[in-house]
Write a protein that holds these residues in place. Sequence first.
Motif, PDB file in Angstrom:
ATOM      1  N   HIS A   1      20.281 -45.196  46.797  1.00 45.50           N
ATOM      2  CA  HIS A   1      20.894 -46.508  46.647  1.00 45.50           C
ATOM      3  C   HIS A   1      20.392 -47.474  47.712  1.00 45.50           C
ATOM      4  CE1 HIS A   1      24.622 -45.487  44.026  1.00 45.50           C
ATOM      5  NE2 HIS A   1      23.556 -44.818  43.641  1.00 45.50           N
ATOM      6  N   ASN A   2      20.452 -48.752  47.384  1.00 46.24           N
ATOM      7  CA  ASN A   2      20.096 -49.775  48.361  1.00 46.24           C
ATOM      8  C   ASN A   2      21.315 -50.161  49.179  1.00 46.24           C
ATOM      9  OD1 ASN A   2      17.434 -49.946  47.667  1.00 46.24           O
ATOM     10  ND2 ASN A   2      17.624 -51.834  46.498  1.00 46.24           N
ATOM     11  N   MET A   3      21.082 -50.443  50.444  1.00 43.12           N
ATOM     12  CA  MET A   3      22.133 -50.986  51.303  1.00 43.12           C
ATOM     13  C   MET A   3      21.612 -52.290  51.875  1.00 43.12           C
ATOM     14  SD  MET A   3      23.864 -47.778  53.262  1.00 43.12           S
ATOM     15  CE  MET A   3      25.272 -48.752  53.754  1.00 43.12           C
TER      16      MET A   3
ATOM     17  N   ALA B   1      20.778 -63.929  54.836  1.00 41.36           N
ATOM     18  CA  ALA B   1      21.479 -63.213  55.903  1.00 41.36           C
ATOM     19  C   ALA B   1      21.192 -61.718  55.849  1.00 41.36           C
ATOM     20  CB  ALA B   1      22.978 -63.468  55.820  1.00 41.36           C
ATOM     21  N   THR B   2      20.911 -61.196  54.643  1.00 44.18           N
ATOM     22  CA  THR B   2      20.642 -59.770  54.507  1.00 44.18           C
ATOM     23  C   THR B   2      19.509 -59.556  53.509  1.00 44.18           C
ATOM     24  OG1 THR B   2      22.166 -59.469  52.655  1.00 44.18           O
ATOM     25  CG2 THR B   2      23.078 -59.175  54.865  1.00 44.18           C
ATOM     26  N   TYR B   3      18.959 -58.364  53.542  1.00 45.91           N
ATOM     27  CA  TYR B   3      17.980 -57.971  52.527  1.00 45.91           C
ATOM     28  C   TYR B   3      18.241 -56.510  52.175  1.00 45.91           C
ATOM     29  CZ  TYR B   3      15.535 -56.107  56.631  1.00 45.91           C
ATOM     30  OH  TYR B   3      15.223 -55.436  57.788  1.00 45.91           O
ATOM     31  N   PRO B   4      17.911 -56.103  50.938  1.00 50.01           N
ATOM     32  CA  PRO B   4      18.196 -54.724  50.542  1.00 50.01           C
ATOM     33  C   PRO B   4      17.156 -53.743  51.074  1.00 50.01           C
ATOM     34  CG  PRO B   4      17.235 -55.925  48.716  1.00 50.01           C
ATOM     35  CD  PRO B   4      17.377 -56.903  49.855  1.00 50.01           C
ATOM     36  N   MET B   5      17.605 -52.539  51.391  1.00 51.45           N
ATOM     37  CA  MET B   5      16.684 -51.475  51.797  1.00 51.45           C
ATOM     38  C   MET B   5      17.245 -50.160  51.270  1.00 51.45           C
ATOM     39  SD  MET B   5      15.413 -50.259  55.582  1.00 51.45           S
ATOM     40  CE  MET B   5      14.365 -51.631  55.954  1.00 51.45           C
ATOM     41  N   GLN B   6      16.370 -49.329  50.753  1.00 55.34           N
ATOM     42  CA  GLN B   6      16.833 -48.044  50.250  1.00 55.34           C
ATOM     43  C   GLN B   6      17.412 -47.224  51.399  1.00 55.34           C
ATOM     44  OE1 GLN B   6      14.371 -46.323  47.302  1.00 55.34           O
ATOM     45  NE2 GLN B   6      15.127 -44.248  47.653  1.00 55.34           N
ATOM     46  N   CYS B   7      18.525 -46.597  51.127  1.00 51.70           N
ATOM     47  CA  CYS B   7      19.261 -45.867  52.162  1.00 51.70           C
ATOM     48  C   CYS B   7      18.380 -44.864  52.898  1.00 51.70           C
ATOM     49  CB  CYS B   7      20.441 -45.157  51.506  1.00 51.70           C
ATOM     50  SG  CYS B   7      21.814 -44.949  52.604  1.00 51.70           S
ATOM     51  N   SER B   8      17.511 -44.180  52.166  1.00 48.86           N
ATOM     52  CA  SER B   8      16.667 -43.160  52.792  1.00 48.86           C
ATOM     53  C   SER B   8      15.639 -43.790  53.740  1.00 48.86           C
ATOM     54  CB  SER B   8      15.949 -42.351  51.716  1.00 48.86           C
ATOM     55  OG  SER B   8      15.185 -43.213  50.890  1.00 48.86           O
ATOM     56  N   ALA B   9      15.414 -45.097  53.647  1.00 44.46           N
ATOM     57  CA  ALA B   9      14.441 -45.762  54.517  1.00 44.46           C
ATOM     58  C   ALA B   9      15.077 -46.292  55.800  1.00 44.46           C
ATOM     59  CB  ALA B   9      13.773 -46.919  53.767  1.00 44.46           C
TER      60      ALA B   9
ATOM     61  N   VAL C   1      24.449 -53.201  56.997  1.00 43.53           N
ATOM     62  CA  VAL C   1      25.750 -53.835  56.782  1.00 43.53           C
ATOM     63  C   VAL C   1      26.718 -52.768  56.278  1.00 43.53           C
ATOM     64  CG1 VAL C   1      27.022 -55.585  55.488  1.00 43.53           C
ATOM     65  CG2 VAL C   1      24.677 -56.040  56.224  1.00 43.53           C
ATOM     66  N   ILE C   2      27.812 -52.572  57.015  1.00 44.53           N
ATOM     67  CA  ILE C   2      28.862 -51.639  56.594  1.00 44.53           C
ATOM     68  C   ILE C   2      30.162 -52.423  56.524  1.00 44.53           C
ATOM     69  CG2 ILE C   2      30.197 -49.582  57.189  1.00 44.53           C
ATOM     70  CD1 ILE C   2      27.733 -48.453  58.565  1.00 44.53           C
ATOM     71  N   LYS C   3      30.817 -52.349  55.381  1.00 43.97           N
ATOM     72  CA  LYS C   3      32.076 -53.073  55.156  1.00 43.97           C
ATOM     73  C   LYS C   3      31.933 -54.552  55.508  1.00 43.97           C
ATOM     74  CE  LYS C   3      34.968 -49.019  55.931  1.00 43.97           C
ATOM     75  NZ  LYS C   3      34.226 -48.044  56.734  1.00 43.97           N
ATOM     76  N   GLY C   4      30.788 -55.125  55.147  1.00 45.92           N
ATOM     77  CA  GLY C   4      30.578 -56.553  55.357  1.00 45.92           C
ATOM     78  C   GLY C   4      30.269 -56.965  56.785  1.00 45.92           C
TER      79      GLY C   4
END
Length: 160
Positions: A80-82, A19-27, A35-38
């Motif tokens: 950080h990753n989001m 459903a999601t994948y990580p990405m560095q915030c700066s990218a 995804v914010i607050k789920g």
Amino acid sequence: MSDDEHHETFEAAGAGASATYPMQCSALRKNGHVVIKGRPCKIVDMSTSKTGKHGHAKVHLVAIDIFTGKKMEDISPSTHNMDVPNVTRTEYQLLDVQDGFLNLMDGDGNPKDDVKVPDSDLGRDIEKDFEAGKDLMVTIVSAMGEEQAITYKEAPAGGN
């Protein structure tokens, strides 16, 4: 040190793993998703603050929930990753409207009848145009296990 000391173990993930994948915030980019607050959101504005004496650069995100339209904000260190939701848009032919649900069919003829009629002007317009006998194509957006009709158009004449 021998090589066999470096075993990585991966926790088994549930069905929602993709459903999601990580990405560095700066990218992350404006008009992208995060995804914010789920909740899966579309980024409408972002700004980066300079590092403080001891800190990281911070990214301030302003985003709109793609399902509810609510404005969400988050601040995260740029390193950080989001989570980024996998968002898909699929166009379906509208076959019927029953009990508050859209009866849809995809391009391969597979039925789909688990999408609710939107509780908005869009939902009322879909029902009104459908009852007027128009052939409609409805675009469904899905992310993180949720689906919603986001737009529709009249199907081109002499379709299938």
